[in-house]
Design a protein around this motif. Structure first.
Motif, short mmCIF file in Angstrom:
data_model
loop_
_atom_site.label_atom_id
_atom_site.label_comp_id
_atom_site.label_asym_id
_atom_site.label_seq_id
_atom_site.Cartn_x
_atom_site.Cartn_y
_atom_site.Cartn_z
N ARG A 284 16.88 -21.39 -22.36
CA ARG A 284 16.95 -20.28 -22.66
C ARG A 284 18.26 -19.70 -23.47
O ARG A 284 18.27 -18.69 -24.29
CB ARG A 284 17.23 -19.28 -21.07
CG ARG A 284 15.73 -19.19 -20.64
CD ARG A 284 16.39 -18.55 -19.14
NE ARG A 284 15.09 -18.98 -18.02
CZ ARG A 284 14.03 -18.35 -18.20
NH1 ARG A 284 13.79 -17.33 -18.79
NH2 ARG A 284 12.97 -18.85 -17.34
N THR A 285 19.37 -20.85 -23.42
CA THR A 285 20.51 -20.42 -24.13
C THR A 285 20.28 -20.69 -25.66
O THR A 285 20.63 -20.09 -26.49
CB THR A 285 21.64 -21.30 -23.34
OG1 THR A 285 21.75 -20.97 -22.23
CG2 THR A 285 22.96 -21.05 -24.24
N THR A 286 19.53 -21.61 -25.97
CA THR A 286 19.19 -21.98 -27.27
C THR A 286 18.39 -20.94 -27.71
O THR A 286 18.63 -20.50 -29.10
CB THR A 286 18.37 -23.24 -27.24
OG1 THR A 286 19.05 -24.44 -26.74
CG2 THR A 286 18.07 -23.72 -28.76
N GLN A 287 17.73 -20.47 -27.14
CA GLN A 287 16.72 -19.19 -27.50
C GLN A 287 17.29 -18.09 -27.92
O GLN A 287 17.27 -17.51 -29.07
CB GLN A 287 15.59 -18.98 -26.56
CG GLN A 287 14.53 -17.77 -26.97
CD GLN A 287 13.76 -17.29 -25.86
OE1 GLN A 287 14.03 -17.65 -24.69
NE2 GLN A 287 12.63 -16.59 -26.27
N ALA A 288 18.47 -17.79 -27.23
CA ALA A 288 19.24 -16.40 -27.38
C ALA A 288 20.20 -16.81 -28.54
O ALA A 288 20.34 -15.89 -29.52
CB ALA A 288 20.40 -16.40 -26.05
N LEU A 289 20.59 -18.14 -28.64
CA LEU A 289 21.40 -18.72 -29.97
C LEU A 289 20.45 -18.20 -31.16
O LEU A 289 21.11 -17.96 -32.25
CB LEU A 289 21.87 -20.05 -29.75
CG LEU A 289 22.88 -20.23 -30.69
CD1 LEU A 289 24.23 -19.74 -30.65
CD2 LEU A 289 23.26 -21.89 -30.27
N ILE A 290 19.42 -18.72 -31.04
CA ILE A 290 18.63 -18.62 -32.26
C ILE A 290 18.36 -17.24 -32.40
O ILE A 290 18.36 -16.89 -33.69
CB ILE A 290 16.91 -19.29 -32.02
CG1 ILE A 290 17.24 -20.89 -32.09
CG2 ILE A 290 15.92 -18.89 -33.12
CD1 ILE A 290 15.86 -21.47 -31.26
N GLU A 291 17.89 -16.13 -31.74
CA GLU A 291 17.72 -14.85 -32.03
C GLU A 291 19.01 -14.31 -32.58
O GLU A 291 18.98 -13.50 -33.30
CB GLU A 291 17.13 -14.36 -30.82
CG GLU A 291 16.01 -14.74 -30.33
CD GLU A 291 15.20 -13.52 -29.26
OE1 GLU A 291 16.11 -12.85 -28.74
OE2 GLU A 291 14.17 -13.95 -28.79
#
Ligand code: 5RP
Length: 261
Positions: A149-156
């Motif tokens: 979820r953290t990786t996803q937020a960072l990507i966005e």
């Protein structure tokens, strides 16, 4: 059986048929993943049997390894092969420079490693995968499950400064649970609509902690073979800068379709 094939399957089949003509005895060949690549595996299995070809094949997924075994193709690992002469795979999108989006089938990591380890990468496809600019197809991004979820937020967040026209993303699911790749990772699909600079985006994504690989294949594909239901194939060769058309004769299909029943 052949009368039951959809126009889309005929297109994929004739592209695969044309691609097998590139295979020569003694070659080491990468086998892609997906419905189009599956046609190639079937047709290659037929050729190996008929002509007693001694080729060494490296599959890009468990699925492809299993299909290869089913049609009588012996496979080896990439570590055994080390380097390949040719890889044949499908794609989700290709642009005029033959840059690709791949990973719709979830095998982008092995596919990219295998394609990069090949002297030549050939994409077989139907005409629907052609795009002026990549991005209508959601870009798959393989991530480590830990902290996804953290990786996803960072990507966005990172996408804000990229040349894209959307930045929503979604964890790929398989029913009620996350889809898990052959390497035990998750996939986050990025809905970008339009990717202005594929090379830059591919590099930026791969620098993020948690991201294993993304589905942008930039400067990897050498030739795209586009099949049509009537047997016409178009060959786009990026190095030669040529576009040629050929006709594949169909009608002698017997063995190839046997595993579809
Ligand atoms: C799998 C892939 C496939 O090549 C891509 O999804 C195309 O699949 P299909 O031939 O079924 O349309 O990248 O990871």
């Amino acid at each position: 059986m052949t009368d039951k094939l959809s126009p889309s399957d005929w297109s994929k089949y004739v592209a695969a048929r044309r691609a097998t003509a590139l295979v020569q005895d003694g070659m080491r060949i990468g086998l892609g993943t997906g419905s189009t690549a599956a046609w190639f595996v079937r047709v290659l299995g037929d050729r190996i049997r008929d002509e007693n070809l001694r080729v060494k094949c490296v599959p890009t997924s468990t699925r492809t390894r299993e299909l290869a075994a089913k049609v009588g193709i012996a496979t080896i690992s990439l570590d055994e092969a080390r380097w390949l002469d040719l890889t044949i795979d499908g794609a989700d999108e290709f642009d005029p420079e033959l840059n690709l989006i791949k990973g719709g089938g979830g095998a982008l990591l092995q596919e990219k490693i295998v394609a990069t380890a090949s002297d030549e990468m050939v994409v077989i496809t139907d005409a629907t995968k052609e795009a002026v600019t990549l991005g209508a197809f959601p870009l798959p991004c393989e991530v480590i499950p830990f902290g996804w979820r953290t990786t996803q937020a960072l990507i966005e967040e990172t996408l804000i400064s990229m040349e894209v026209m959307g930045r929503s993303s979604a964890l790929r699911m398989s029913g009620e649970t996350p889809f898990v790749t052959d390497e035990g990772n998750f996939i986050i699909d990025l809905h970008l609509n339009r990717i202005g600079n594929a090379r830059q985006l591919a590099m930026v994504l791969n620098q993020m902690p948690g991201v294993v690989e993304n589905g942008l294949f930039v400067d990897i594909c050498d030739l795209v073979i586009i099949g049509n239901p009537d047997g016409r194939v178009e060959l786009r060769d990026i190095k030669e800068g040529t576009i040629t058309e050929e006709q594949i004769s169909v009608g002698d299909e017997v063995n190839i379709f046997s595993d579809l029943n």
